[in-house]
Scaffold this motif. Structure first.
Motif, short mmCIF file in Angstrom:
data_model
loop_
_atom_site.label_atom_id
_atom_site.label_comp_id
_atom_site.label_asym_id
_atom_site.label_seq_id
_atom_site.Cartn_x
_atom_site.Cartn_y
_atom_site.Cartn_z
N LEU A 109 5.88 -56.14 38.91
CA LEU A 109 5.73 -56.92 39.67
C LEU A 109 7.47 -57.72 38.34
CD1 LEU A 109 2.30 -58.48 39.58
CD2 LEU A 109 3.17 -57.65 41.91
N PHE A 110 7.63 -57.06 38.23
CA PHE A 110 9.48 -58.06 38.04
C PHE A 110 10.26 -58.52 38.52
CE2 PHE A 110 6.90 -59.62 34.08
CZ PHE A 110 7.64 -60.85 33.46
N PRO A 111 10.53 -57.34 39.15
CA PRO A 111 11.26 -56.64 40.25
C PRO A 111 10.68 -56.74 41.52
CG PRO A 111 10.36 -54.38 39.19
CD PRO A 111 10.24 -55.54 38.78
N CYS A 112 10.38 -56.94 42.13
CA CYS A 112 9.82 -57.70 42.84
C CYS A 112 9.96 -59.36 42.72
CB CYS A 112 7.60 -57.84 43.64
SG CYS A 112 7.04 -55.80 43.52
N LEU A 113 10.19 -59.97 42.29
CA LEU A 113 10.31 -61.35 42.31
C LEU A 113 11.10 -61.62 42.48
CD1 LEU A 113 8.10 -62.57 39.29
CD2 LEU A 113 7.55 -63.34 40.94
#
Length: 199
Positions: A109-113
């Motif tokens: 989810l960090f790269p998505c953020l």
């Protein structure tokens, strides 16, 4: 002959990923990098974690969506960028169900953020906030609401899976940052104005 075929294939992929909007081109590149790496995830899992790799097959359900990002981008840059984030967040949520709470897959989810913050312009803040909220919702979904994982790994295997997922997500985040930094000069105020006309 083989080298010529590889060059033609590379040129075709490059043409498919190309887009005059720098943010769209970056999103296309990220999507196709993910597509090219997805077939290797079960191999990484087998090598670093466990020979039980069946849960990883669910990741292939998202492959068509990532592969369709450049096509959607030609229709609408905003649609293409949104599709990339929907595919990323959805794939992470699906993997969380497949592997269970202890897998550390939520780190994707960090790269998505990062993408949610960088892909959308100032005039598109509603999309940024919406995808940030969706990412946090996917993370905060209670474990009790999820079905049992497809396979229960041993504690040492879960630790290895967490390391694998961290390295993969960190590498993807670094790639996203590098792509944006390398094209920083082209993402300027004129780009903001053009983007409002094109989106």
């Amino acid at each position: 002959m083989a080298a010529g075929g590889l060059r033609r294939a590379g040129a075709a992929v490059g043409s498919y990923a190309a887009h005059p909007d720098p943010r769209a081109a970056i999103a296309n590149t990220v999507a196709l990098v993910i597509v090219s790496n997805q077939p290797f995830y079960p191999l990484y899992l087998c090598w670093a974690v466990s020979p039980v790799i069946a849960p990883s097959y669910l990741t292939f359900l998202s492959t068509p969506f990532f592969a369709a990002v450049p096509a959607a981008m030609r229709y609408s840059p905003r649609l293409g960028r949104s599709l990339l984030l929907v595919a990323g967040i959805g794939n992470t949520a699906l993997c969380r169900v497949a592997f269970g709470q202890g897998s550390g897959v939520e780190v994707f989810l960090f790269p998505c953020l990062v993408l949610a913050l960088l892909l959308f312009r100032r005039a598109e803040r509603a999309f940024t906030l919406g995808f940030v909220a969706l990412s946090f919702t996917a993370y905060l979904l209670p474990a009790a609401s999820l079905s049992a994982p497809l396979h229960l790994y041993e504690p040492a295997e879960y630790a290895a899976l967490q390391r694998l997922n961290f390295l993969s997500a960190a590498s993807l985040t670094v790639l996203i940052g590098w792509l944006f930094v390398s094209r920083l000069a082209t993402i300027s105020d004129p780009d903001e104005t053009e983007g409002r006309r094109r989106a």
